[in-house]
Every structure is written in structure tokens, then in C-alpha cells.
Design an enzyme around this catalytic site. Structure first.
Site, short mmCIF file in Angstrom:
data_model
loop_
_atom_site.label_atom_id
_atom_site.label_comp_id
_atom_site.label_asym_id
_atom_site.label_seq_id
_atom_site.Cartn_x
_atom_site.Cartn_y
_atom_site.Cartn_z
NE ARG A 262 -4.04 -2.13 2.32
CZ ARG A 262 -4.88 -2.14 3.41
NH1 ARG A 262 -4.77 -1.52 4.17
NH2 ARG A 262 -5.63 -3.17 3.00
CD GLU A 349 -8.21 -1.47 10.66
OE1 GLU A 349 -8.19 -2.01 9.63
OE2 GLU A 349 -8.07 -0.10 10.78
CB SER A 352 -10.92 -4.08 8.59
OG SER A 352 -12.22 -3.40 8.18
#
Length: 430
Positions: A262, A349, A352
Site C-alpha cells: 500500500r 485496528e 477489518s
């Protein structure tokens, strides 16, 4: 991708759902494009019918020796042929404009998703485990004495720049063990089928999952046009692209361990220390293909699979449902699982899990044939992290840290570490 017929039938509901995502109404603009497209198609069909009639009459005029009528009809046929071709081009242009606009509109949230603007409005639904009380000041992963020899961020920066990592020795071994532990647990206990997929994909695959065209800047593209996957959601979901599956074969539940890439566009200055936010990382991903009516139950199941990994590792976590303003582009409903990280004294996190309904399947034309036959219908698709390996490494290191700088590793991980239980203060697996 949205069904234009559904928008046509209930434009107010479509705009109301967009409003929950804090977006302006779009139904009127979409329907205007749709009407223009359909008008061109109708005009092309009318002109084609006139061309066909004239073509039939040409022969009759020739047979009876009516040269004037013959020439008129032949000119009319040529005129209509040209008109039909032009109208088909115009209809195609209108269709392309409509498709392009639909491709950039996010999925619609389910009614049960809480209203909100950003992550501060997410709603906690459950919590597991109690953060360990430490009689010393907890350090972040990169500052733990026993971790420092095995986490060389300076070398990574020399090789590749910021947001990369080099792991060595005991830390590299624990990182690898975590991935193996996750994939083995999912396949042997959770009934997921293991896959191994490419990390380079075509435009069509990225488009199918909603990563293109709107989010091109979030990913890396090679000079010959391939894209580096942000997660194996892209590859596994696209197994269904252009396919018609049998209802009896559903659900299909898959998992894969891959490198992911990413660009982290827009995250300048955010989480720059340590290995929390990287350009290259590893993840164990889960993907499910199922009938739409089963999607919500599969969503709960998938989330529980991710939670089970954290429970086995004895890592405290909480699960939140994302509000309408914090949901991903392709999601109808998303659970985020946030693990406790003592070094920051907060939850971060680590997974997800989203149900996308038929949104992605429409983009990639992934369908199934109902039991007993009938017209093929679009599949529902789901995806979730099970888990992000690097972030899990952070949680294991920080939650297991001791006052002397050693790290006690979770018991569940010991079989994947050859029976070793601890990273010593000197950075050795013992």
C-alpha cells in the site's frame, strides 16, 4: 457497482442511503444519463427497423423495374445504416459515462449501521480479555530491549526508505510463526480453504473489488501495467469474476497468506515510528463467496474466526461496528477488531471484516445458479483480515514484554516456535 434498475425504481431511497454516507444526491444525474442512453438505444432500434423494411423493398422495386424507387430505397438503406451506426456509438458513449459514474459511488450502508461522521462515532459491540497490569512503564515494540536486535528500521530505510522493515533472528522467527499459526488455525479449525495467489494483478481485478478507478493512488502499479495487491481480497474475490457457480457449492470460504503493498497515500506523518503502518507487509486474509441471503450470518462467522486468533494468543481486544462515515468504499457493514497495545495504552485496528453484498460481484460479473435452475444471480462477497501479521507481532511483543526487556510469547504459538517460549533480553529465542 449499483444496479441502475434499482435506482430507477426507488431514487429517493438511493439518495437517502448516500446521505447516510454524507454524500450529495446522485439519482437524478444517474437517471438522466440512463434516459439518454436508453433513448439512443431506442432510436437505433427504430432506425434499424426502418433499414430492414427498406432493404426488403429494394428487391421488390428492382423486380418491377421501378428504377427511381430502387435508387431512393437504396439511398435510404445507406442513410439508415449510417444512422444506426452513429446511434450505437452515441449509446455506447452514454453507457460508458453512466458506468464510469456508477463505478465511483460507494456501496450503500445497511440500515443497522450506526450513523456517524468518522471513527469517533464507531460503536463498540463487545470486548474480550483484560489488559495486563505492568509494574513498569510499558514500551512500544521498537523500544523493547529484547526486540531491538531483531528489528532494524535503519537498515530498512537505507534499503528502501521510510515505512519498510527488516526483521532478524528471533523477531523474524516469531513473525513467520504467527503467519503459520493463523493460516493453520483457519484451515484446520475454521473450515477455510487455503489458497496461494499472485501479488501482481491486472486492472480488471483491482476494478472488480473497487480499488480502481477511484483509489489508484493508494496502490502501486508496475511499469508494464500490473498492480501490486493491497490484500489478497483482490485475488481471491476475483476467483468469481465472469463465473457462474452452483448454489450447492456455496458458501466458498477461503484464506491466503500473502505479501501486501500500500502506498499509504494521505498518511504523511501518521504512525511513522515502528512497523504499524508499512508500504509492504504480510496479511492472512479471509474471503467468502455466498448467496446474498446468507451474507450477514457469514459476516458474523468471519469476524468470529478473526477474534478466535486473538483469543488463542491471549491478546485483549474490542470489536466495533464502523459508522456510516468511516466505512470502506465497497462495504455494506464492517466490524473492526482492535487489539490492545500497552506501549500506546490504546486499542489499534488489527482486522477489518466487511460484507459487501452484491456490490463487488456486479463489478466483476460473479454469479451463481439457484438450486433447481433459473436465471443466474449475483453472489455476495465478504472479506476480512485474519489477521494483519505485522500488527499482530506488535501486539504479541508489547503485551508479552517483561521488566528486564525480555518477551514472554503466547503459549498457543509455542508449537510453531519449536517449543521456544521467550525472547531473551539479548534478543535470543529461548
Amino acid at each position: 457497482m449499483h444496479d441502475i434498475r434499482a435506482i430507477r425504481e426507488n431514487p429517493d431511497a438511493f439518495d437517502a442511503a448516500l446521505a447516510r454516507r454524507h454524500l450529495s444526491p446522485m439519482a437524478a444525474q444517474l437517471l438522466a444519463l440512463d434516459e439518454a442512453r436508453r433513448a439512443k438505444i431506442l432510436a437505433a432500434e427504430t432506425a434499424q427497423a426502418e433499414q430492414n423494411r427498406a432493404s426488403k423493398d429494394v428487391g421488390a422495386a428492382k423486380a418491377r423495374g421501378d428504377e427511381a424507387e430502387f435508387q431512393r430505397l437504396r439511398a435510404l438503406v445507406a442513410e439508415k445504416k449510417s444512422e444506426v451506426a452513429a446511434l450505437h456509438v452515441q449509446a455506447g458513449e452514454e453507457d460508458a459515462r453512466l458506468t464510469a459514474m456508477l463505478a465511483e459511488i460507494p456501496n450503500l450502508p445497511l440500515a443497522e449501521v450506526p450513523e456517524g461522521k468518522d471513527e469517533s462515532d464507531n460503536v463498540e459491540v463487545r470486548r474480550w480479555g483484560t489488559p495486563r497490569e505492568m509494574d513498569f512503564e510499558a514500551k512500544e515494540h521498537f523500544d523493547i530491549k529484547g526486540v531491538k536486535p531483531g528489528m532494524d528500521l535503519a537498515l530498512a530505510a537505507k534499503l528502501s526508505g521510510s515505512r519498510f522493515m527488516v526483521l532478524k533472528g528471533a523477531v523474524a522467527r516469531v513473525h513467520r510463526a504467527l503467519a503459520q499459526f493463523m493460516i493453520d488455525t483457519h484451515t484446520t479449525e475454521h473450515g477455510l480453504s487455503e489458497c496461494w495467489t499472485p501479488v501482481l494483478v491486472k486492472d480488471e481485478a483491482m476494478y472488480g473489488t473497487g480499488n480502481l478507478p477511484k483509489f489508484a493512488e493508494d496502490s502501486y502499479q508496475t511499469t508494464n501495467g500490473w498492480w501490486l495487491i493491497p490484500t489478497s481480497e483482490v485475488t481471491m474475490t476475483n476467483f468469481a469474476a465472469g463465473e457462474i457457480m452452483e448454489a450447492a457449492d456455496l458458501p466458498v470460504r477461503m484464506t491466503a497468506h500473502t505479501h501486501c503493498f500500500r502506498s499509504e497515500a494521505g498518511s504523511a506523518g501518521k504512525d511513522t515510528t515502528g512497523i504499524l503502518r508499512q508500504h509492504q507487509f504480510e496479511k492472512v486474509e479471509m474471503v467468502t463467496l455466498c448467496k446474498p441471503e446468507d451474507a450477514l450470518a457469514e459476516h458474523e462467522r468471519m469476524t468470529s474466526c478473526a477474534e478466535a486468533i486473538l483469543q488463542k494468543l491471549e491478546l485483549p481486544y474490542r470489536t466495533v461496528v464502523l459508522c456510516t462515515g468511516d466505512m470502506g468504499f465497497g462495504s455494506q457493514k464492517t466490524y473492526d477488531i482492535e487489539v490492545w497495545v500497552p506501549g500506546q495504552q490504546t486499542f489499534r485496528e488489527i482486522s477489518s471484516c466487511s460484507t459487501c453484498g452484491t456490490f463487488q460481484a456486479r463489478r466483476m460479473n460473479g454469479r451463481f445458479r439457484p438450486e433447481g435452475g433459473g436465471k443466474p444471480e449475483f453472489l455476495a462477497t465478504l472479506n476480512g483480515s485474519g489477521l494483519a501479521v505485522g500488527r499482530c507481532l506488535i501486539a504479541v511483543l508489547e503485551n508479552g514484554q517483561q521488566a528486564d526487556g525480555s518477551v514472554v510469547l503466547p503459549e498457543a504459538l509455542h508449537p510453531w516456535l519449536g517449543g521456544k517460549t521467550t525472547i531473551s533480553p539479548e534478543g535470543v529465542l529461548v
